[in-house]
Scaffold this active site. Structure first.
Site, PDB file in Angstrom:
ATOM      1  N   GLU A 267      43.784  58.422  39.480  1.00  0.00           N
ATOM      2  CA  GLU A 267      45.076  59.080  39.745  1.00  0.00           C
ATOM      3  C   GLU A 267      45.517  59.903  38.525  1.00  0.00           C
ATOM      4  O   GLU A 267      45.982  61.034  38.658  1.00  0.00           O
ATOM      5  CB  GLU A 267      46.122  58.020  40.111  1.00  0.00           C
ATOM      6  CG  GLU A 267      45.811  57.408  41.486  1.00  0.00           C
ATOM      7  CD  GLU A 267      46.758  56.285  41.879  1.00  0.00           C
ATOM      8  OE1 GLU A 267      46.938  55.354  41.073  1.00  0.00           O
ATOM      9  OE2 GLU A 267      47.320  56.353  42.983  1.00  0.00           O
TER      10      GLU A 267
ATOM     11  N   GLU B 243      41.627  50.072  45.357  1.00  0.00           N
ATOM     12  CA  GLU B 243      42.815  49.322  45.776  1.00  0.00           C
ATOM     13  C   GLU B 243      42.583  48.595  47.095  1.00  0.00           C
ATOM     14  O   GLU B 243      43.094  47.486  47.293  1.00  0.00           O
ATOM     15  CB  GLU B 243      44.019  50.277  45.909  1.00  0.00           C
ATOM     16  CG  GLU B 243      44.618  50.720  44.592  1.00  0.00           C
ATOM     17  CD  GLU B 243      43.887  51.899  43.942  1.00  0.00           C
ATOM     18  OE1 GLU B 243      42.807  52.282  44.431  1.00  0.00           O
ATOM     19  OE2 GLU B 243      44.391  52.418  42.931  1.00  0.00           O
TER      20      GLU B 243
END
Ligand code: NAI
Length: 700
Positions: free
Chosen positions: A127, A147
């Site tokens: 990210e 995730e």
């Protein structure tokens, strides 16, 4: 200009005015340095540079600190770029500054950022990298959004920027499966500007010839994609996920990327924060930490493992061949000892066949195959074991045969050579009876097929030295197994729980359920198979032999359902005999309900004077899961397992218990042990004298 908090970054080689302004400190995991007009921002938060609060704060302050530079290079110290969030912070309320804001600060910074990456760029790492203007990576760097593996979706724009950067199809592939893409693949997708041999040289080159700053990723459009893509992905995920929801959550979040970033991003963040408190995420995080915990049992603390590069495997049948293959794949040399020349030749064919299988599937290079074969010998003379430091026995499940094997091994091997048995049910103390130096003896219980199954139960006897156990753990690690320590009891941790589970299932059959219902109820809980399909797959005979062995010591008051024995007597031993609890069509492994078996079950109930009644799937699963948790609690209480985590990991890696439920102990914790106790009392009342309810007041 954003005024930094001061404590959060370190400055080096910088003008005193700025240093004073930023209030230089040694505490921060983020270091800012300057080389002319090139700023360097280095994250140093071992072991994996996770995005802890201090790192996030440090990055936010670094953005302010680099203003005025021409370019800022973001790198990480140690073995990897940022490889994820700090999971230990997940249960606490999120602390400022939040990662999405930090990524946006980087993306909006007047000074463009270059991410220069190595190791793994995962979760928050990716990210952050997507917020940078450019990305270069060392060869072999891995990129991913894992995730999903801990029941989450990314929370800092991962699902919003990735489809904009690499397209929806590839983004689904990454975010919904947790798959890691290599730098080379990311490069061909246009997400990485360069893949390089030497990162430092590449950084110097790149900053010297800085390309024009591209449009920020969040301001780009997701490239056009086929509308059917989403539906096709959903269908595949539903099938594969077996009840786990996070892959679908990720798919949903990725679709928000087709809206404006200002709409999609807050939705992603809100869902991420909500999922942190989902039972699925708790269970998956439990499994993650449990795996790390079981690798370091108290029993080996401080013990030094011996280095093992060569092992003997005695017996080259189903298990011995699998164990040998697994050891060869770990780069060990293996001498396999069989009964005679003919059996040795057969064992060799088996091992070569398993290795060849890997070559055919494209999993092994032909040169590796050659090297593995060269490291393997099948012999029939025990003297060949003379200089080998460790032997694993995998001969017939018979105490006398096994004793004889160890007598012969002990006669030729060094007095401190490690002796291990792969027995499933026999008592290692009986097997090792008469062996000198019993502190070198242990159980290494592999699961079938041993070259594939991850679980290894390391069984300690009252005499086993800690260093011998530690050697078992080191060997397991090298063979890429998940090793769990077990004490001695009938079936050790895994098969003891399996026996209780099957017994409870049989009681349900006798009282009114049918095999297909029990199996469906357990599949609904996320297990790949129910107990009867599983028995048909693995064969009924091993458990049958074990029940016969236990007959002498079984409490006559205990309820004993004979339907399984009847099937074995009828030669219905499962898929390999063409029928078992189910019928099978020729060449088809799909279980078909068999009226004959169902009539047999009904007849059994009638003979026992039981009036059969209906069970709902919830009643079936509730009972069977309670029995598993109860048996697990007893195993911990008796000291057979050190902790709940060991029990959970055995069930996840050896028996297909859904990882997203975290194992039977975690499941009981999640629903509340009180509920488990209620089910257990019910099970106990339905079949008196047949259960011992765990006494631990904190547990059941
Ligand atoms: P298997 O019958 O396929 O193989 C046994 C092998 O041992 C045969 O090749 C036989 O020739 C050899 N053998 C017998 N006596 C010997 C001797 N004195 N010296 C050298 N070799 C000898 O049996 P399998 O299934 O491989 O099981 C072996 C052991 O592993 C048993 O203790 C079993 O309980 C255990 N085990 C089996 C599992 C399974 O799923 N089959 C799973 C975990 C453990």
């Amino acid at each position: 200009m954003h005024k930094p908090n001061g404590w959060s970054i370190k400055l080096r080689k910088f003008d005193s005015q700025r240093a004073e302004y930023l209030n230089m400190t040694d505490q921060s995991p983020v270091l800012v340095t300057f080389d002319g007009d090139v700023a360097r921002v280095e994250i140093n938060n071992p072991p994996v540079n996770a995005t802890s609060t201090a790192v996030r704060q440090g990055l936010a302050d670094a953005v302010a600190a680099v203003q005025g530079a021409r370019v800022a290079v973001l790198t990480c110290a140690g073995r990897t770029f940022v490889a994820g969030g700090d999971m230990s912070e997940f249960d606490a309320p999120p602390a400022e500054p939040h990662l999405p804001d930090v990524v946006q600060l980087i993306e909006d910074s007047q000074v463009p950022f270059l991410a220069a990456m190595h190791g793994n760029v995962l979760g928050g790492g990716l990210e952050i990298a997507m917020g940078c203007a450019w990305r270069i990576a060392a060869k072999g760097t891995g990129f991913g959004l894992p995730e999903v593996n801990v029941g989450l979706i990314p929370g800092a724009g991962g699902t919003q920027r990735l489809p904009r950067l690499i397209g929806m199809k590839a983004a689904i592939d990454v975010a919904c499966s947790g798959k890691i893409l290599k730098a080379e693949e990311m490069h061909s997708l246009g997400a990485v500007d360069a893949v390089v041999d030497n990162l430092e040289v590449a950084i110097a080159d790149f900053v010297q010839n800085l390309p024009e700053r591209p449009v920020a990723v969040r301001q780009r459009q997701v490239p056009a994609f086929d509308a059917e893509l989403i539906e096709a992905a959903r269908a595949t995920l539903v099938k594969r996920a077996k009840g786990q929801t996070s892959p679908l959550e990720n798919l949903e979040a990725l679709q928000w990327a087709t809206e404006a970033f200002e709409i999609g991003q807050p939705k992603e963040r809100a869902r991420h924060l909500k999922l942190r408190h989902s039972p699925e995420s708790r269970a998956l995080r439990h499994a993650f930490f449990a795996e790390r915990m079981v690798a370091k049992p108290d029993a080996i603390r401080g013990a030094t493992p011996r280095e093992i590069n060569h092992i003997a495997v005695v017996g080259g049948g189903l298990m011995g061949a699998g164990i040998a293959t697994s050891a060869l794949n770990a780069g060990l040399s293996v001498t396999l000892i069989e009964r005679d020349a003919e059996a040795a030749a057969m064992a060799e064919t088996r091992v070569h066949g398993l290795l060849e299988g890997a070559v055919k599937r494209g999993k092994m290079a032909p040169e590796t195959f050659k090297a593995r074969k060269a490291a393997f010998r099948a012999v029939w003379d025990y003297a060949e074991a003379a200089n080998i430091p460790l032997a694993i026995e995998a001969v017939f499940e018979n105490v006398d045969v096994k004793r004889d094997v160890f007598r012969q091994l002990a006669a030729v091997m060094a007095p401190d050579a490690i002796l291990a048995t792969n027995t499933s049910y026999l008592d290692p103390m009986e097997i090792f009876e008469g062996v000198a130096h019993q502190n070198r003896c242990l159980g290494l219980h592999f699961f079938s097929p041993a070259h594939i199954m991850k679980l290894l139960e390391i069984v300690k006897t009252p005499h086993t030295d800690a260093s011998v156990l530690a050697t078992g753990f080191a060997l397991g690690k090298r063979m890429r197994k998940v090793s769990v320590l077990s004490g001695i009891c009938d079936g050790f941790i895994g098969n003891r729980m399996l026996a209780a589970y099957r017994r409870a299932a049989d009681y349900l059959l006798a009282d009114g359920a049918l095999p297909y219902q029990v199996d469906a109820a357990m599949r609904e809980m996320g297990l790949p198979m129910g107990p009867y399909e599983m028995q048909d797959l693995t064969g009924l005979q091993i458990a049958w032999a074990n029940r016969q062995r236990q007959a002498e010591t079984r409490d006559p008051a205990e309820r004993y359902v004979t339907i399984g024995d009847q099937l074995c007597q009828m030669d219905r031993l499962g898929q390999r005999s063409g029928k078992g609890w189910y019928a099978y069509e020729e060449g088809n492994r799909t279980p078909q309900r068999d009226p004959l078996v169902e009539a047999m079950i009904e007849e059994y109930s009638a003979k026992q004077g039981i009036s059969r009644r209906a069970f709902t799937n919830e009643e079936i699963a509730g009972r069977l899961l309670a029995v598993l948790a109860n048996e697990g609690a007893r195993i911990v209480e008796e000291g057979i397992a050190e902790r709940d985590a060991d029990v959970d990991i055995v069930k996840i890696h050896g028996y297909g218990f859904p990882r997203w439920r975290g194992g039977p102990m975690q499941y009981a914790t999640e629903i509340g042990w009180g509920k488990t106790k209620e089910f257990m009392q019910l099970v106990d009342a339905e079949s008196p004298n047949s259960w011992t309810i765990a006494s631990n007041p904190d547990a059941v």
